[in-house]
Design an enzyme around this catalytic site. Structure first.
Site, PDB file in Angstrom:
ATOM      1  N   CYS A  44       6.044 -41.734 -12.078  1.00 48.10           N
ATOM      2  CA  CYS A  44       5.446 -40.460 -11.656  1.00 48.10           C
ATOM      3  C   CYS A  44       4.508 -40.578 -10.456  1.00 48.10           C
ATOM      4  O   CYS A  44       4.747 -39.967  -9.414  1.00 48.10           O
ATOM      5  CB  CYS A  44       4.668 -39.842 -12.825  1.00 48.10           C
ATOM      6  SG  CYS A  44       5.644 -39.583 -14.311  1.00 48.10           S
ATOM      7  N   HIS A 105      -1.090 -35.299 -11.414  1.00 45.96           N
ATOM      8  CA  HIS A 105      -1.046 -36.747 -11.677  1.00 45.96           C
ATOM      9  C   HIS A 105      -1.316 -37.597 -10.443  1.00 45.96           C
ATOM     10  O   HIS A 105      -0.760 -38.686 -10.280  1.00 45.96           O
ATOM     11  CB  HIS A 105       0.291 -37.151 -12.309  1.00 45.96           C
ATOM     12  CG  HIS A 105       0.183 -38.399 -13.150  1.00 45.96           C
ATOM     13  ND1 HIS A 105       1.260 -39.006 -13.743  1.00 45.96           N
ATOM     14  CD2 HIS A 105      -0.895 -39.150 -13.504  1.00 45.96           C
ATOM     15  CE1 HIS A 105       0.881 -40.072 -14.420  1.00 45.96           C
ATOM     16  NE2 HIS A 105      -0.441 -40.190 -14.287  1.00 45.96           N
TER      17      HIS A 105
END
Length: 540
Positions: A44, A105
């Site tokens: 990610c 994130h």
């Protein structure tokens, strides 16, 4: 629109005939489908950093040399540096209203709570609603632990040992078996409380620290309610479009699906043929359909480009007694966190823009998530205004509009953390796409197709096998990377190795910098080294 951890094989238009994705399939039928669309990293944080900046994550300092390859704590100081420029920032400067709904994130604060140096608002998004962090199993009670689970277990055991030692000392003192000073008991008590705090505060309260919802820079829910999250994200995304329908806008809908823990939305639970994971993919399709309907209902279709993708491949090792919780990567080898194997980095890529892009076009040569940055800035007319930004992506419009048969990517570099894992070469004038792997992660147990013992593959030390000569594949004839080429089977074998070259070895490792007697230059007989230059004879 970006899904989290979605496998390319989970979508109908990419070959899945058992999970129902009619809305995503419709986007492909009405637009352009990319079949070799590549994420810049198989995890990610680095993948999203590259996506937002159009640059490999290594350039932003988000390539790891060790075990931890993504941000693990929202309270950490790491993230996308404020010196980086995102496509949202460029479009914001050019008059676009920009919004991010969903997962970020890429960090929040640098030095102080509230400095927001890594926050989406700082990086060009005028509006943010969603998860400044990500979903982890820790966000739902009973789903297990994701964040440094082995360290959590070690700290818990130390806490138990400290408590047992304290209890034993108190019992010995009370029973008069030995003379134990109060200062010793106080010291052990302090150490026990310290061990307990180091374990309990950051880890047992992880759902409170990491699993939150923010609206712009305000925390509005802590911990977040996962049962209502899907509809709230969808509602926020639709509302953003409706509020900005009369002006230029950019919306990044970054879905929390299909990362674990899985959602159990009433309208989708138990409806698919693939258990809870299939239910989640079909809910994603519903959300994409609602977004498409919103654009069409507002009369925006002909001047709005819609883009659908995933941040990387599916997490094939993720399963429990309820079944598979990670995605399917089709015919491609590997998955999430597996370096350069195709299953971890080849993702769906669909562009829809009625009247501008040809419907039903399929494009088979390499493209990248990093291409979105130059594509958007080109469409918005957002020049660099004198600033030089080195990009690793290319404008995709010539390809999407059918004016070019291949992208400008002759080479692509595939990183596992900070290490160059593989190189892809698409020679000019050739259908072949060669891929050279310098090392590969060690799958476990032996013979498996992933790192099932550890659940996530690593990129360093004993966790990988280096190949000399490197493994070479031709993805045009062997997309599943199952038949390594040799000089006997591939006439261009040596040329491929020369073009891709071996990665440069780290010359500042301990192995390289420590003193070795046999390498020491010496005048005389080692170790009796010593001499003085005769300057007179030199001048003569």
């Amino acid at each position: 629109m970006m899904v989290d951890d979605l496998g390319i094989g989970d979508i109908g238009c990419y070959g899945n005939d058992t999970i129902r994705t009619p809305n995503i399939d419709r986007l492909a039928a009405e637009g352009v489908k990319l079949t070799q669309h590549i994420a810049a990293a198989p995890l990610c944080t680095p993948s999203r950093a590259a996506f937002h900046t159009g640059r490999y994550a290594l350039r932003s300092g988000l390539g790891s040399t060790g075990r931890v390859q993504v941000l693990l704590f929202l309270g950490g100081s790491g993230g996308l540096p404020p010196t980086e420029t995102t496509f949202a920032k460029r479009l914001q400067e050019h008059g676009y209203t920009t919004g991010l709904v969903g997962k970020w994130h890429l960090g929040v604060n640098c030095e102080l709570r509230g400095d927001h140096c890594h926050h989406p608002n700082t990086h060009g998004f005028s509006y943010f609603y969603g998860l400044p962090f990500t979903l982890f199993n820790d966000c739902r009670p009973g789903e297990g632990k994701d964040v440094l689970a082995d360290l959590q277990n070690t700290l818990w055991q130390l806490t138990l040992l400290g408590a047992l030692a304290l209890l034993s000392l108190v019992c010995v003192r009370v029973c008069g078996l030995l003379e134990v000073s109060v200062s010793v008991i106080v010291a052990v008590t302090f150490l026990s409380l310290l061990a307990f705090s180091v374990w309990f505060v950051p880890f047992e309260l992880l759902m409170t620290w990491n699993c939150i919802i923010m609206r712009n820079q305000e925390v509005v829910e802590q911990p977040m309610d996962l049962d209502t999250l899907s509809q709230r994200l969808l509602g926020e995304a639709q509302g953003f479009i409706e509020r900005n329908a009369d002006r230029p806008f950019l919306l990044f809908l970054s879905l929390a699906h299909v990362h674990t823990p899985m959602f159990s939305s009433p309208g989708f639970a138990g409806k698919s043929r693939h258990g809870l994971y299939g239910d989640n993919v079909e809910e994603v399709d519903y959300m994409i359909g609602r977004m498409t309907e919103t654009v069409d209902r507002l009369g925006l279709a002909n001047n709005t480009m819609m883009y659908f993708t995933s941040d990387h491949g599916g997490h094939i090792e993720d399963a429990d007694e309820r079944g598979q919780k990670g995605g399917w990567n089709g015919i491609y080898k590997g998955g999430k966190a597996m370096g350069g194997w195709e299953g971890g980095i080849r993702v769906p890529g669909i562009f829809r823009w009625p009247g501008r892009l040809p419907a039903g076009r399929v494009f088979d040569t390499p493209t990248s998530l990093m291409d979105l940055y130059p594509t958007l800035t080109h469409l918005a007319g957002a020049t660099h205004s004198g600033r030089y930004v080195l990009l690793d992506g290319y404008d995709l419009m010539p390809v999407l509009e059918g004016r070019a048969e291949r992208s400008q990517h002759e080479f692509m570099f595939h990183y596992c953390g900070a290490y160059l894992n593989a190189v892809r070469w698409h020679p000019p004038g050739s259908e072949s796409v060669y891929k050279v792997h310098f090392f590969t992660p060690n799958f476990s147990p032996p013979g498996a197709g992933g790192c099932y013992d550890t659940k996530v593959c690593s990129c360093h030390g004993s966790y990988v096998t280096h190949h000399s000569p490197p493994l070479v594949f031709d993805l045009h004839t062997d997309p599943s990377e199952s038949r390594p080429l040799t000089p006997d089977t591939e006439p261009r074998y040596q040329e491929v190795l020369q073009q891709t070259a071996r990665p440069v070895l780290n010359q500042l490792s301990w192995e390289k910098i420590l003193w070795r007697p046999w390498l020491q230059p010496c005048c005389g007989t080692f170790p009796f080294c010593g001499c003085t230059e005769n300057t007179t004879s030199t001048l003569a």
